[in-house]
Motif scaffolding. Structure first.
Motif, PDB file in Angstrom:
ATOM      1  N   PHE A  63      11.752  -1.393   0.763  1.00 44.98           N
ATOM      2  CA  PHE A  63      12.089  -0.330   1.706  1.00 44.98           C
ATOM      3  C   PHE A  63      13.181  -0.798   2.669  1.00 44.98           C
ATOM      4  CE2 PHE A  63       7.523   1.020   1.059  1.00 44.98           C
ATOM      5  CZ  PHE A  63       7.791   2.284   0.554  1.00 44.98           C
ATOM      6  N   PRO A  64      14.326  -0.117   2.776  1.00 46.13           N
ATOM      7  CA  PRO A  64      15.255  -0.375   3.887  1.00 46.13           C
ATOM      8  C   PRO A  64      14.612   0.154   5.171  1.00 46.13           C
ATOM      9  CG  PRO A  64      16.335   0.781   2.064  1.00 46.13           C
ATOM     10  CD  PRO A  64      14.865   0.861   1.818  1.00 46.13           C
ATOM     11  N   VAL A  65      14.665  -0.613   6.253  1.00 42.04           N
ATOM     12  CA  VAL A  65      13.916  -0.262   7.467  1.00 42.04           C
ATOM     13  C   VAL A  65      14.835  -0.171   8.677  1.00 42.04           C
ATOM     14  CG1 VAL A  65      12.038  -0.939   9.021  1.00 42.04           C
ATOM     15  CG2 VAL A  65      11.838  -1.387   6.561  1.00 42.04           C
ATOM     16  N   GLY A  66      14.730   0.959   9.403  1.00 38.25           N
ATOM     17  CA  GLY A  66      15.331   1.105  10.717  1.00 38.25           C
ATOM     18  C   GLY A  66      14.240   1.073  11.767  1.00 38.25           C
ATOM     19  N   GLU A  67      14.635   0.957  13.037  1.00 42.28           N
ATOM     20  CA  GLU A  67      13.640   0.850  14.107  1.00 42.28           C
ATOM     21  C   GLU A  67      13.954   1.798  15.254  1.00 42.28           C
ATOM     22  OE1 GLU A  67      13.509  -3.151  15.500  1.00 42.28           O
ATOM     23  OE2 GLU A  67      12.775  -3.991  13.599  1.00 42.28           O
ATOM     24  N   PHE A  68      12.897   2.350  15.842  1.00 43.89           N
ATOM     25  CA  PHE A  68      13.009   3.080  17.107  1.00 43.89           C
ATOM     26  C   PHE A  68      11.897   2.583  18.017  1.00 43.89           C
ATOM     27  CE2 PHE A  68      11.865   6.309  20.147  1.00 43.89           C
ATOM     28  CZ  PHE A  68      13.095   6.710  20.641  1.00 43.89           C
ATOM     29  N   ILE A  69      12.277   2.034  19.166  1.00 46.44           N
ATOM     30  CA  ILE A  69      11.314   1.484  20.117  1.00 46.44           C
ATOM     31  C   ILE A  69      11.445   2.246  21.435  1.00 46.44           C
ATOM     32  CG2 ILE A  69      10.522  -0.596  21.307  1.00 46.44           C
ATOM     33  CD1 ILE A  69      12.070  -2.195  19.125  1.00 46.44           C
TER      34      ILE A  69
ATOM     35  N   PRO B  99      11.547   5.001  -5.260  1.00 46.58           N
ATOM     36  CA  PRO B  99      12.500   3.915  -4.966  1.00 46.58           C
ATOM     37  C   PRO B  99      13.687   4.445  -4.168  1.00 46.58           C
ATOM     38  CG  PRO B  99      11.783   3.822  -7.254  1.00 46.58           C
ATOM     39  CD  PRO B  99      11.250   5.112  -6.701  1.00 46.58           C
ATOM     40  N   GLY B 100      14.157   3.642  -3.228  1.00 50.09           N
ATOM     41  CA  GLY B 100      15.281   4.054  -2.399  1.00 50.09           C
ATOM     42  C   GLY B 100      14.873   4.724  -1.106  1.00 50.09           C
ATOM     43  N   THR B 101      13.581   5.020  -0.955  1.00 51.35           N
ATOM     44  CA  THR B 101      13.099   5.639   0.284  1.00 51.35           C
ATOM     45  C   THR B 101      13.374   4.728   1.471  1.00 51.35           C
ATOM     46  OG1 THR B 101      11.344   6.866  -0.840  1.00 51.35           O
ATOM     47  CG2 THR B 101      11.061   6.452   1.510  1.00 51.35           C
ATOM     48  N   ARG B 102      13.895   5.309   2.532  1.00 53.30           N
ATOM     49  CA  ARG B 102      14.144   4.557   3.758  1.00 53.30           C
ATOM     50  C   ARG B 102      13.012   4.783   4.734  1.00 53.30           C
ATOM     51  NH1 ARG B 102      19.534   6.404   6.075  1.00 53.30           N
ATOM     52  NH2 ARG B 102      19.397   4.445   7.213  1.00 53.30           N
ATOM     53  N   VAL B 103      12.741   3.786   5.548  1.00 56.23           N
ATOM     54  CA  VAL B 103      11.654   3.847   6.532  1.00 56.23           C
ATOM     55  C   VAL B 103      12.220   3.741   7.938  1.00 56.23           C
ATOM     56  CG1 VAL B 103       9.654   2.625   7.474  1.00 56.23           C
ATOM     57  CG2 VAL B 103       9.873   2.922   5.001  1.00 56.23           C
TER      58      VAL B 103
ATOM     59  N   THR C  25      16.652  11.433   5.741  1.00 58.60           N
ATOM     60  CA  THR C  25      16.494  12.737   5.094  1.00 58.60           C
ATOM     61  C   THR C  25      15.018  13.072   4.962  1.00 58.60           C
ATOM     62  OG1 THR C  25      16.321  11.917   2.820  1.00 58.60           O
ATOM     63  CG2 THR C  25      18.554  12.189   3.736  1.00 58.60           C
ATOM     64  N   ARG C  26      14.753  14.265   4.429  1.00 55.38           N
ATOM     65  CA  ARG C  26      13.374  14.728   4.285  1.00 55.38           C
ATOM     66  C   ARG C  26      12.562  13.881   3.311  1.00 55.38           C
ATOM     67  NH1 ARG C  26      12.954  21.081   3.361  1.00 55.38           N
ATOM     68  NH2 ARG C  26      10.763  20.544   3.698  1.00 55.38           N
ATOM     69  N   THR C  27      13.236  13.175   2.424  1.00 51.84           N
ATOM     70  CA  THR C  27      12.523  12.361   1.437  1.00 51.84           C
ATOM     71  C   THR C  27      12.201  10.961   1.960  1.00 51.84           C
ATOM     72  OG1 THR C  27      14.579  11.583   0.434  1.00 51.84           O
ATOM     73  CG2 THR C  27      13.589  13.596  -0.481  1.00 51.84           C
ATOM     74  N   ASP C  28      12.660  10.646   3.171  1.00 49.49           N
ATOM     75  CA  ASP C  28      12.401   9.330   3.748  1.00 49.49           C
ATOM     76  C   ASP C  28      11.042   9.318   4.454  1.00 49.49           C
ATOM     77  OD1 ASP C  28      14.732   8.050   2.836  1.00 49.49           O
ATOM     78  OD2 ASP C  28      15.901   9.028   4.409  1.00 49.49           O
TER      79      ASP C  28
ATOM     80  N   LEU D  75       0.816  -1.217   0.000  1.00 51.28           N
ATOM     81  CA  LEU D  75       0.000   0.000   0.000  1.00 51.28           C
ATOM     82  C   LEU D  75       0.850   1.269   0.000  1.00 51.28           C
ATOM     83  CD1 LEU D  75      -2.685  -1.184   2.572  1.00 51.28           C
ATOM     84  CD2 LEU D  75      -3.068  -0.763   0.136  1.00 51.28           C
ATOM     85  N   LEU D  76       2.036   1.216   0.619  1.00 52.48           N
ATOM     86  CA  LEU D  76       2.885   2.399   0.713  1.00 52.48           C
ATOM     87  C   LEU D  76       3.838   2.550  -0.466  1.00 52.48           C
ATOM     88  CD1 LEU D  76       3.798   2.285   4.524  1.00 52.48           C
ATOM     89  CD2 LEU D  76       2.273   3.908   3.390  1.00 52.48           C
ATOM     90  N   ARG D  77       4.165   1.457  -1.138  1.00 49.79           N
ATOM     91  CA  ARG D  77       5.149   1.495  -2.218  1.00 49.79           C
ATOM     92  C   ARG D  77       4.832   2.537  -3.296  1.00 49.79           C
ATOM     93  NH1 ARG D  77      10.124   0.714  -2.602  1.00 49.79           N
ATOM     94  NH2 ARG D  77       9.708   2.911  -2.839  1.00 49.79           N
ATOM     95  N   PRO D  78       3.568   2.672  -3.751  1.00 46.87           N
ATOM     96  CA  PRO D  78       3.293   3.663  -4.807  1.00 46.87           C
ATOM     97  C   PRO D  78       3.404   5.108  -4.339  1.00 46.87           C
ATOM     98  CG  PRO D  78       1.556   1.992  -4.684  1.00 46.87           C
ATOM     99  CD  PRO D  78       2.385   1.868  -3.461  1.00 46.87           C
TER     100      PRO D  78
END
Length: 354
Positions: free
Chosen positions: A62-68, A33-37, A94-97, A26-29
């Motif tokens: 999506f490359p994914v980082g985590e904050f818990i 491409p290259g957006t980080r999450v 960055t602002r585009t992520d 659902l988020l891909r469109p």
């Protein structure tokens, strides 16, 4: 079902069983491409649904980082948001992520606020996992944090690019928290949808009410009500304030409890009963309306008595965001399904409550 929210930045609320596993699709469109999450969640929800959401996001690239962060309203503080900023900065976002929040209203509010302010604004999407957040908090773009002397006093309007609600995620909520979340759904019915209110009023924990039988429809109806108010008043300066029915006294009760020992839904429920008491005393509200709301709340095991002196509650409304000097724009119900804004001084409010 898909519910379109047409603000200055339109987006879609997807309410669908199994949507959690389709989040990446659902988020891909919506992103290049290259957006980080950066996936933001709390210590309760992440172990339950974090892996599935991460796999869904990574599965579409999506490359994914985590904050818990530690779960609980007491952690809805600027210090926690600063920790989010640090994680975003150290991770090179960055602002585009994209920030994706996974959890209840606390997670959505703070993650959305971090998104609205980090690098002066980046996109975020919500994956709500509580009744309150699915039915109400994830829609409308309100973000923020609490201060020691008031709830949600620092924040920003920042619309998400998508909301992905999976009613199946509600299955892991303890019964108390599920029923508590229905306070916001009862509120939506009370202010704008008589049929929804009456369905909840007829049901209850024993009867396995409509809220339990058809979660997709109940959440969808509640979101649609919220959507209608948001579209009419994006910045919460007029009619959207009606969504705060029960919140003036409810937020005051949360403050008096030190944001502990009472949940948001419980506080709002009590606030709705008190608001009806005010309306009935003023001759604005149909007699017996407060009793009906209290009866609906009790069916789901929610309290209806404030437990504090009325003078304390009114004094604690001093920093209410609907205030204009000593006047608060109080929300009243002429009858179930109808609502209005009534400016009142705190002295008038106390007199009507007494």
């Amino acid at each position: 079902m898909n519910i379109e929210v047409r603000t200055d930045r339109p987006y879609t609320v997807t309410v669908e069983r199994g949507a959690l596993d389709r989040a990446g699709e659902l988020l891909r469109p919506l992103k290049k491409p290259g957006t980080r999450v950066m996936l933001i969640s709390d210590s309760n929800v992440m172990p339950l649904y974090g892996r599935r959401l991460r796999e869904s996001l990574e599965g579409v690239g999506f490359p994914v980082g985590e904050f818990i962060f530690p779960a609980g309203e007491e952690h809805k503080q600027i210090d926690t948001v600063c920790d989010m900023y640090r994680a975003l900065s150290e991770g090179g976002f960055t602002r585009t992520d994209l920030i994706v929040t996974l959890g209840g209203g606390v997670t959505g509010d703070m993650g959305g606020f971090a998104a609205s302010t980090f690098l002066r604004g980046m996109d975020f999407a919500q994956v709500p996992t509580t009744v309150v957040s699915q039915a109400d908090a994830s829609v409308g773009g309100k973000t923020g944090v609490d201060l020691p002397f008031g709830k949600n006093l620092v924040g920003a309007f920042h619309q998400p690019i998508a909301v992905i609600s999976d009613p199946d995620a509600l299955s892991t909520l303890p019964k108390h928290y599920f029923n508590d979340g229905l306070g916001e759904v009862i509120k939506h019915g009370a202010i704008a949808d008589k049929e929804l209110f009456e369905a909840l009023e007829r049901g209850g924990a024993q009867e396995q009410s409509i809220a339990l039988e058809d979660l997709e429809q109940v959440m969808g109806r509640s979101v649609s009500i919220k959507r209608d108010f948001v579209e009419a008043d994006t910045k919460d300066t007029g009619r959207r304030m009606i969504l705060n029915f029960g919140h003036t006294c409810g937020h005051a009760l949360e403050k008096l409890h030190g944001f502990r020992d009472i949940s948001h839904g419980e506080a709002v429920g009590i606030g709705m009963v008190l608001a009806c008491k005010v309306g009935e005393r003023l001759g604005v509200t149909e007699p017996g309306t407060g009793e009906r709301i209290a009866g609906a709340l009790k069916k789901y095991g929610m309290p209806t008595e404030p437990g504090f002196a009325l003078e304390e509650i009114v004094a604690a409304t001093a920093l209410d965001k609907k205030s204009d000097g000593d006047t608060v724009r109080f929300i009243l119900l002429p009858r179930i399904g109808e609502s209005l804004i009534r400016p009142m001084t705190r002295k008038e409010l106390l007199e009507a409550l007494s």
